[in-house]
Design a protein around this motif. Structure first.
Motif, PDB file in Angstrom:
ATOM      1  N   GLY A 137       0.808  -1.214   0.000  1.00 13.78           N
ATOM      2  CA  GLY A 137       0.000   0.000   0.000  1.00 13.78           C
ATOM      3  C   GLY A 137       0.841   1.265   0.000  1.00 13.78           C
ATOM      4  N   PHE A 138       0.178   2.371   0.275  1.00 13.74           N
ATOM      5  CA  PHE A 138       0.760   3.709   0.189  1.00 13.74           C
ATOM      6  C   PHE A 138       2.008   3.865   1.042  1.00 13.74           C
ATOM      7  CE2 PHE A 138       0.841   8.076   1.977  1.00 13.74           C
ATOM      8  CZ  PHE A 138       1.064   8.791   0.816  1.00 13.74           C
ATOM      9  N   PHE A 139       1.977   3.350   2.269  1.00 11.98           N
ATOM     10  CA  PHE A 139       3.116   3.565   3.165  1.00 11.98           C
ATOM     11  C   PHE A 139       4.296   2.675   2.792  1.00 11.98           C
ATOM     12  CE2 PHE A 139      -0.439   5.390   5.411  1.00 11.98           C
ATOM     13  CZ  PHE A 139       0.097   6.593   5.832  1.00 11.98           C
ATOM     14  N   SER A 140       4.032   1.510   2.222  1.00 13.42           N
ATOM     15  CA  SER A 140       5.124   0.706   1.665  1.00 13.42           C
ATOM     16  C   SER A 140       5.810   1.478   0.541  1.00 13.42           C
ATOM     17  CB  SER A 140       4.583  -0.614   1.117  1.00 13.42           C
ATOM     18  OG  SER A 140       3.876  -1.350   2.084  1.00 13.42           O
ATOM     19  N   THR A 141       4.995   2.112  -0.314  1.00 18.27           N
ATOM     20  CA  THR A 141       5.546   2.890  -1.420  1.00 18.27           C
ATOM     21  C   THR A 141       6.411   4.032  -0.901  1.00 18.27           C
ATOM     22  OG1 THR A 141       3.650   2.365  -2.836  1.00 18.27           O
ATOM     23  CG2 THR A 141       4.948   4.321  -3.417  1.00 18.27           C
ATOM     24  N   ARG A 142       5.963   4.704   0.152  1.00 20.27           N
ATOM     25  CA  ARG A 142       6.743   5.817   0.709  1.00 20.27           C
ATOM     26  C   ARG A 142       8.048   5.336   1.337  1.00 20.27           C
ATOM     27  NH1 ARG A 142       3.551   9.511   4.573  1.00 20.27           N
ATOM     28  NH2 ARG A 142       5.530  10.634   4.455  1.00 20.27           N
ATOM     29  N   PHE A 143       8.061   4.155   1.917  1.00 17.15           N
ATOM     30  CA  PHE A 143       9.320   3.589   2.405  1.00 17.15           C
ATOM     31  C   PHE A 143      10.266   3.388   1.218  1.00 17.15           C
ATOM     32  CE2 PHE A 143      10.883   0.292   5.812  1.00 17.15           C
ATOM     33  CZ  PHE A 143      12.099   0.952   5.881  1.00 17.15           C
ATOM     34  N   GLY A 144       9.700   2.943   0.100  1.00 19.99           N
ATOM     35  CA  GLY A 144      10.506   2.818  -1.102  1.00 19.99           C
ATOM     36  C   GLY A 144      11.082   4.143  -1.559  1.00 19.99           C
ATOM     37  N   THR A 146      12.021   6.491   0.329  1.00 18.84           N
ATOM     38  CA  THR A 146      13.164   6.763   1.198  1.00 18.84           C
ATOM     39  C   THR A 146      14.411   6.064   0.672  1.00 18.84           C
ATOM     40  OG1 THR A 146      11.632   6.853   3.086  1.00 18.84           O
ATOM     41  CG2 THR A 146      13.982   6.729   3.585  1.00 18.84           C
ATOM     42  N   PHE A 147      14.266   4.801   0.300  1.00 13.97           N
ATOM     43  CA  PHE A 147      15.408   4.077  -0.276  1.00 13.97           C
ATOM     44  C   PHE A 147      15.885   4.757  -1.554  1.00 13.97           C
ATOM     45  CE2 PHE A 147      13.384   0.316   1.985  1.00 13.97           C
ATOM     46  CZ  PHE A 147      14.347   0.238   2.969  1.00 13.97           C
ATOM     47  N   ASP A 148      14.928   5.221  -2.386  1.00 12.39           N
ATOM     48  CA  ASP A 148      15.307   5.933  -3.609  1.00 12.39           C
ATOM     49  C   ASP A 148      16.130   7.186  -3.274  1.00 12.39           C
ATOM     50  OD1 ASP A 148      13.929   4.136  -5.234  1.00 12.39           O
ATOM     51  OD2 ASP A 148      12.089   5.338  -5.261  1.00 12.39           O
ATOM     52  N   GLN A 149      15.708   7.906  -2.242  1.00 11.82           N
ATOM     53  CA  GLN A 149      16.390   9.147  -1.855  1.00 11.82           C
ATOM     54  C   GLN A 149      17.861   8.906  -1.521  1.00 11.82           C
ATOM     55  OE1 GLN A 149      14.661  12.228  -1.590  1.00 11.82           O
ATOM     56  NE2 GLN A 149      16.590  13.256  -1.214  1.00 11.82           N
ATOM     57  N   TYR A 150      18.144   7.746  -0.919  1.00 10.57           N
ATOM     58  CA  TYR A 150      19.512   7.418  -0.523  1.00 10.57           C
ATOM     59  C   TYR A 150      20.270   6.642  -1.604  1.00 10.57           C
ATOM     60  CZ  TYR A 150      18.797   9.040   4.280  1.00 10.57           C
ATOM     61  OH  TYR A 150      18.562   9.809   5.395  1.00 10.57           O
ATOM     62  N   GLY A 151      19.655   6.438  -2.766  1.00  3.45           N
ATOM     63  CA  GLY A 151      20.362   5.823  -3.883  1.00  3.45           C
ATOM     64  C   GLY A 151      20.400   4.315  -3.878  1.00  3.45           C
ATOM     65  N   MET A 152      19.465   3.674  -3.180  1.00  3.85           N
ATOM     66  CA  MET A 152      19.420   2.222  -3.202  1.00  3.85           C
ATOM     67  C   MET A 152      18.709   1.715  -4.466  1.00  3.85           C
ATOM     68  SD  MET A 152      19.376   3.298   0.139  1.00  3.85           S
ATOM     69  CE  MET A 152      20.865   3.337   1.122  1.00  3.85           C
ATOM     70  N   GLU A 153      18.974   0.462  -4.799  1.00  6.05           N
ATOM     71  CA  GLU A 153      18.332  -0.199  -5.938  1.00  6.05           C
ATOM     72  C   GLU A 153      17.135  -0.997  -5.410  1.00  6.05           C
ATOM     73  OE1 GLU A 153      19.360  -3.848  -8.968  1.00  6.05           O
ATOM     74  OE2 GLU A 153      21.006  -2.506  -8.370  1.00  6.05           O
ATOM     75  N   VAL A 154      15.917  -0.528  -5.738  1.00  8.58           N
ATOM     76  CA  VAL A 154      14.708  -1.081  -5.130  1.00  8.58           C
ATOM     77  C   VAL A 154      13.957  -1.962  -6.124  1.00  8.58           C
ATOM     78  CG1 VAL A 154      12.522  -0.546  -3.976  1.00  8.58           C
ATOM     79  CG2 VAL A 154      14.513   0.960  -3.660  1.00  8.58           C
ATOM     80  N   THR A 155      13.647  -3.185  -5.700  1.00  6.67           N
ATOM     81  CA  THR A 155      12.755  -4.091  -6.441  1.00  6.67           C
ATOM     82  C   THR A 155      11.503  -4.287  -5.599  1.00  6.67           C
ATOM     83  OG1 THR A 155      14.612  -5.254  -7.453  1.00  6.67           O
ATOM     84  CG2 THR A 155      12.495  -6.405  -7.416  1.00  6.67           C
ATOM     85  N   GLN A 156      10.340  -4.177  -6.217  1.00  3.57           N
ATOM     86  CA  GLN A 156       9.089  -4.264  -5.473  1.00  3.57           C
ATOM     87  C   GLN A 156       8.289  -5.490  -5.875  1.00  3.57           C
ATOM     88  OE1 GLN A 156       6.789  -0.731  -4.793  1.00  3.57           O
ATOM     89  NE2 GLN A 156       8.462   0.639  -5.361  1.00  3.57           N
ATOM     90  N   VAL A 157       7.638  -6.097  -4.883  1.00  7.52           N
ATOM     91  CA  VAL A 157       6.646  -7.139  -5.107  1.00  7.52           C
ATOM     92  C   VAL A 157       5.342  -6.621  -4.526  1.00  7.52           C
ATOM     93  CG1 VAL A 157       5.930  -9.504  -4.610  1.00  7.52           C
ATOM     94  CG2 VAL A 157       8.352  -8.990  -5.005  1.00  7.52           C
ATOM     95  N   SER A 158       4.336  -6.472  -5.387  1.00  4.64           N
ATOM     96  CA  SER A 158       3.059  -5.885  -4.970  1.00  4.64           C
ATOM     97  C   SER A 158       1.937  -6.906  -5.118  1.00  4.64           C
ATOM     98  CB  SER A 158       2.734  -4.643  -5.815  1.00  4.64           C
ATOM     99  OG  SER A 158       3.758  -3.681  -5.706  1.00  4.64           O
TER     100      SER A 158
END
Length: 327
Positions: A137-144, A146-158
């Motif tokens: 949901g929305f808050f999972s996306t916002r945690f993502g 945060t990772f984007d802001q710090y330059g992490m490579e994010v893979t999502q399973v929704s």
């Protein structure tokens, strides 16, 4: 039959109603300053009395017990006051007990649960590290974000549709694929309950999967809407990092970011000067938490003293219930 998330909301609703009744009883016994004194255009607290204040039946903030409110509204104390040191030390011990861990390191820091996202990203990770984000949901996306802001490579399973749980099989496949390629995910991020959708994570099974197929991956749980309200066994399930706020199931006014970190994750913290954050630097906070738990004064930044006192009361009330966290 109601789902686990609906059961959880029903329990919170019952607690909110009971707390609102208790607050009305307490208000009847003390002077109603909000009826006789106002600053600006409205009464203190926004409403003339508890009788007209809308009661909260939301995940958080919730209705708080009279004892918690009394602690939050007590006279202020200095950060070296022996009674505050006792409250802080006890709150740390009770936080460990709340997350069902013997060895996890609690941190109680002024801020909202969102601060915990920053703390995860800047303390346990570095630019380019891989994250598997279980998005419910929305808050999972916002945690993502945060990772984007710090330059992490994010893979999502929704989930297949909004409000559906992400597939455990898909999570397992992503973890296996990365591990077999010799590039395992540094962390897997799971939202215990996403406030926006009410989706309750299959937390135990996700932890079992991660430990079995990608044992080096740290397990991170955003427990803002679930910690202390849904089952969470930090030691037994191998969880490495839990973050939450004070205002939901813990039952304390907003303003505290409450964390618990496994010894495995603590051992991976870089030196203080390599963490790209000042206030959210766990190496700066660790000696403070250690000192308070030993009932010794310490200082890095002024704590939210009234909220710390309220947290001790709220946690004690929770653990006084039959069965405590096992009830």
């Amino acid at each position: 039959m109601m789902s686990n998330s609906v059961h959880s909301l029903a329990r919170r609703g019952a607690v909110s109603f009971a707390c609102s009744q208790a607050r009305k009883a307490l208000a009847a016994q003390r002077p109603r300053l909000s009826q006789s004194r106002a600053y600006g255009s409205q009464p203190i607290g926004g409403y003339a009395s508890e009788d007209v204040r809308p009661k909260l039946f939301i995940p958080g903030p919730i209705e708080f017990s009279p004892e918690v409110l009394a602690a939050a509204g007590a006279g202020s104390r200095g950060h070296t006051d022996t009674t505050l040191i006792e409250d802080f030390g006890k709150a740390i011990e009770l936080t460990r007990k709340t997350f069902l861990t013997e060895t996890g390191q609690p941190f109680i820091i002024s801020g909202s649960g969102v601060l915990g996202w920053d703390i995860v990203a800047c303390n346990l990770m570095k630019k380019g590290d891989k994250v598997l984000l279980v998005n419910s949901g929305f808050f999972s996306t916002r945690f993502g974000h945060t990772f984007d802001q710090y330059g992490m490579e994010v893979t999502q399973v929704s989930g297949s549709v909004p409000g559906a749980r992400p597939s455990n099989a898909e999570v397992e496949a992503k973890l296996k694929e990365a591990a077999s390629a010799g590039k395992p995910y540094k962390v897997i991020s799971i939202t215990g309950v996403d406030t926006s959708t009410g989706v309750l994570a299959d937390l135990k099974n996700l932890c079992d999967i991660s430990r079995a197929v990608s044992p080096d991956t740290l397990i991170i749980v955003d427990g803002v809407c679930s910690a202390a309200g849904e089952e969470l066994r930090m030691d037994a399930w191998g969880i490495d990092f839990v973050l939450t706020g004070s205002q939901k199931a813990i039952g304390v006014p907003p303003g505290l970011c409450i964390l618990c970190v496994s010894q495995r994750a603590m051992a991976q913290l870089p030196p203080m000067e390599q963490i790209p954050n000042y206030f959210g630097n766990l190496q700066r906070w660790l000696p403070i938490m250690t000192a308070y738990e030993k009932r010794q004064p310490s200082y890095f930044a002024t704590p939210a003293v009234n909220l710390v006192g309220a947290l001790r009361v709220g946690l004690e009330q929770m653990h006084e219930q039959p069965g405590g966290m096992e009830g």
